[in-house]
Design a protein around this motif. Sequence first.
Motif, PDB file in Angstrom:
ATOM      1  N   SER A 454      16.443 -12.035  -9.956  1.00 32.31           N
ATOM      2  CA  SER A 454      16.435 -12.468 -11.371  1.00 32.31           C
ATOM      3  C   SER A 454      15.249 -13.465 -11.798  1.00 32.31           C
ATOM      4  O   SER A 454      15.094 -13.696 -13.078  1.00 32.31           O
ATOM      5  N   PHE A 455      14.805 -14.173 -10.828  1.00 28.28           N
ATOM      6  CA  PHE A 455      13.738 -15.012 -11.288  1.00 28.28           C
ATOM      7  C   PHE A 455      12.568 -14.346 -11.544  1.00 28.28           C
ATOM      8  O   PHE A 455      12.271 -13.480 -11.204  1.00 28.28           O
ATOM      9  N   TYR A 456      11.803 -15.073 -12.423  1.00 29.38           N
ATOM     10  CA  TYR A 456      10.400 -14.760 -13.076  1.00 29.38           C
ATOM     11  C   TYR A 456       9.367 -14.597 -12.040  1.00 29.38           C
ATOM     12  O   TYR A 456       9.168 -15.369 -11.236  1.00 29.38           O
ATOM     13  N   ASN A 457       8.998 -13.279 -12.050  1.00 31.30           N
ATOM     14  CA  ASN A 457       7.872 -12.885 -11.244  1.00 31.30           C
ATOM     15  C   ASN A 457       8.153 -13.089  -9.726  1.00 31.30           C
ATOM     16  O   ASN A 457       7.167 -13.324  -8.888  1.00 31.30           O
ATOM     17  N   SER A 458       9.014 -13.110  -9.266  1.00 30.04           N
ATOM     18  CA  SER A 458       9.663 -13.395  -7.745  1.00 30.04           C
ATOM     19  C   SER A 458       9.256 -12.037  -7.068  1.00 30.04           C
ATOM     20  O   SER A 458       9.155 -10.995  -7.496  1.00 30.04           O
ATOM     21  N   ILE A 459       8.940 -12.162  -5.874  1.00 33.41           N
ATOM     22  CA  ILE A 459       8.834 -11.391  -4.643  1.00 33.41           C
ATOM     23  C   ILE A 459       9.818 -11.439  -3.716  1.00 33.41           C
ATOM     24  O   ILE A 459      10.083 -12.414  -3.204  1.00 33.41           O
ATOM     25  N   VAL A 460      10.922 -10.308  -3.633  1.00 33.00           N
ATOM     26  CA  VAL A 460      11.754 -10.276  -2.707  1.00 33.00           C
ATOM     27  C   VAL A 460      11.937  -9.258  -1.677  1.00 33.00           C
ATOM     28  O   VAL A 460      11.586  -8.165  -1.676  1.00 33.00           O
ATOM     29  N   LEU A 461      12.015  -9.744  -0.320  1.00 39.64           N
ATOM     30  CA  LEU A 461      11.628  -9.042   0.748  1.00 39.64           C
ATOM     31  C   LEU A 461      13.025  -9.145   1.924  1.00 39.64           C
ATOM     32  O   LEU A 461      13.579 -10.260   2.102  1.00 39.64           O
ATOM     33  N   THR A 568      10.521  -4.053   0.507  1.00 43.56           N
ATOM     34  CA  THR A 568      10.208  -4.830  -0.751  1.00 43.56           C
ATOM     35  C   THR A 568      11.283  -4.442  -2.053  1.00 43.56           C
ATOM     36  O   THR A 568      11.273  -3.332  -2.285  1.00 43.56           O
ATOM     37  N   ILE A 569      12.203  -5.350  -2.165  1.00 44.36           N
ATOM     38  CA  ILE A 569      12.999  -5.116  -3.291  1.00 44.36           C
ATOM     39  C   ILE A 569      12.662  -5.340  -4.592  1.00 44.36           C
ATOM     40  O   ILE A 569      12.722  -4.608  -5.541  1.00 44.36           O
ATOM     41  N   LYS A 570      11.751  -6.555  -4.771  1.00 41.82           N
ATOM     42  CA  LYS A 570      11.134  -6.642  -5.933  1.00 41.82           C
ATOM     43  C   LYS A 570       9.373  -7.115  -5.628  1.00 41.82           C
ATOM     44  O   LYS A 570       9.603  -7.999  -4.617  1.00 41.82           O
TER      45      LYS A 570
END
Length: 657
Positions: A454-461, A568-570
């Motif tokens: 939900s955070f702006y422009n985050s990358i989630v691994l 890579t989820i996001k």
Amino acid sequence: MEQFKMNGDKLEKLKLLAKSMRKNILRQVFVANSGHAGGALSMVELLVSIFEHHATYYPEMGLPPVVISKGHAAACLYAWLVEQGRQPREELDKYRMLGSPFQGHVKPPTNETPGIPGFYPSGSLTHGLSLASGTAIAKRLDNPENPLPVFCILSDTEMQGGQIWEATKQIAFHELSHLTVLCDDNGFGNDCETSKTLDVGNLVDCWSSCGWNVITVDDGHDVEALLFSLWWAKFHRDEPSLDRRLIPSGVHLKMISQKRPTIIVARTIKGKGISLMENNNHFHGAPPDKEQFMEACRELGIGDEEKDEIFREREKRAREESLKLFPREKAPRAAPAEAILELMREGDDRLVVIAPELAISTRASKIREAFPERVYNFGVQEPHAMDAVAGLAFSGKTPIIMTFTNFVLLRTVDQIFQNIAPFGKNMLIVGTQDGLLQDGMSATPYNHYAIARSFYNSIVLAPADYNEAKALTREALLTPGYKFLFVAREEMPLVFEENVRCKIGINKTWDPRTEKWQDRTETGWLANLSKDANIIVAGSPYTWFAIEAAKDLYKTHALDVGVINLSTIKPLDKETLRAVFHTARKLLVVEKHSPYGGIYSAICEYIQDERTTDLEISHLPEKEWVGQSGTPDMLMRHYGLDKESIKKFILEKVLEK
């Protein structure tokens, strides 16, 4: 009011009770082969004294309101409950077992999980005093003239945390004088001596400067001294009116006002009562081995008959928990530290590691051994640590913060929102212990993907194994922006080769016909996509479960079920997903996460954006859940995240008419 008196026979009974509780604590951690013995043993006399004090002055009121903020010492409470006949003795042998009320941290029951009725939730550290504050306000509202006393047990280490001092000031300001804190000042935290991670200074001065009465007990295992201190806190005697000859030796008073709350700082010994555990921080979270158990039994006077019974129960427990759903190979939590070490040795002098306590668990301690000037242990201060990470990033460094997933994310949302997310500076936020754990609810994340996404422009691994975690750590630190990396604690199966190549935003697919991984940059990838169904999965060992389920389905039912490793989820790899959706119309998302906000939600959002309406998408687990204690394998089976559950679900969906 008459002076404090202590009956000698009663004192001896309480000492025997404390010894029996230590036997029970030892039994719990030995039979379970896990748990927190050291901090439970140091807390025994504090708990005994609270319950005895309450029974003396409020015999008609049942159990007192007690908040055990250091909830990892739950075995101490369970030991007392059994000795008082309030819980069955056989529950001692189910400590931290799936389905037992004796959870890894003290918890009341929920709709989904067992617990201890009448007690407050505990863990993670620093929450307890705020819970006690709310309870004290409620008791004042119930009886303004004579509110029921409220008690809170704190550890010395959690006084590193800012929330403690917020609560301290608020409680004194509102004159909640019926609230008494007992500090289990055993001098140790998770990693080492508290003073070596973050020395909080003189506790007497700290608390008195916040407006509290302070009683110091030199021997926190002296029940008479503790009971005197609780009597003093209850009746708020003016110091001049007391015959000082009646003050027990080793008790020191620093009084501010009768209207103010009181803290009793009890100097205790971690592991008290078992010599080999005393001041030995190995036993903070590790059980004794068989030889150490025998030595402890001799010291505590546990006879041969009881020892034999305990060994039988340990063997029985081992059989009941013998389920092993996956091979144990390498622990993903070790991978980020290894990758960071390699980059530091290669000369990247921008890297700085912040470890809020738990440096041993996250393996940040290994980095500190090689580069001590580049690792800072902030103690139990995750919000502060996250803002320090932002300051490092704004100053041109590449910071990495490493602690348990729940702590690094849930305790730092505002800091990330305000000072990290809008600006996209390069940093890595590592959450370890992303799994199903015997520690139970306090340490088991279930909404971390949702928050991080939900955070702006985050990358989630969320890497699938140790090798991918190591590769993605390197890739993340060399990629602009702020990244979340979630890794499991336990040794997990390997699904990738040692030198796997990873690219953020490009996810790999697995084909049951060739039993090989590919991604969309490789020749022939599109032709190898599966036709019957696809499992979209992230993390370990769930990716391994998905692969093994797909193998079995191909061999036994000739079903062509592919696996998409969504490490890579996001940002979503939309190009890969678009091709997958057009090849097979049935999708199963497997994730150790709530159905809301995680991978399943991300896929549904994308499907809606693509206006794709003829896909059938399902989710495992099928309903909301919260964590509880149990072995990882038992919990995975319980929540339906194992290979057999995946196979069964796929067969139902693919073969249904």
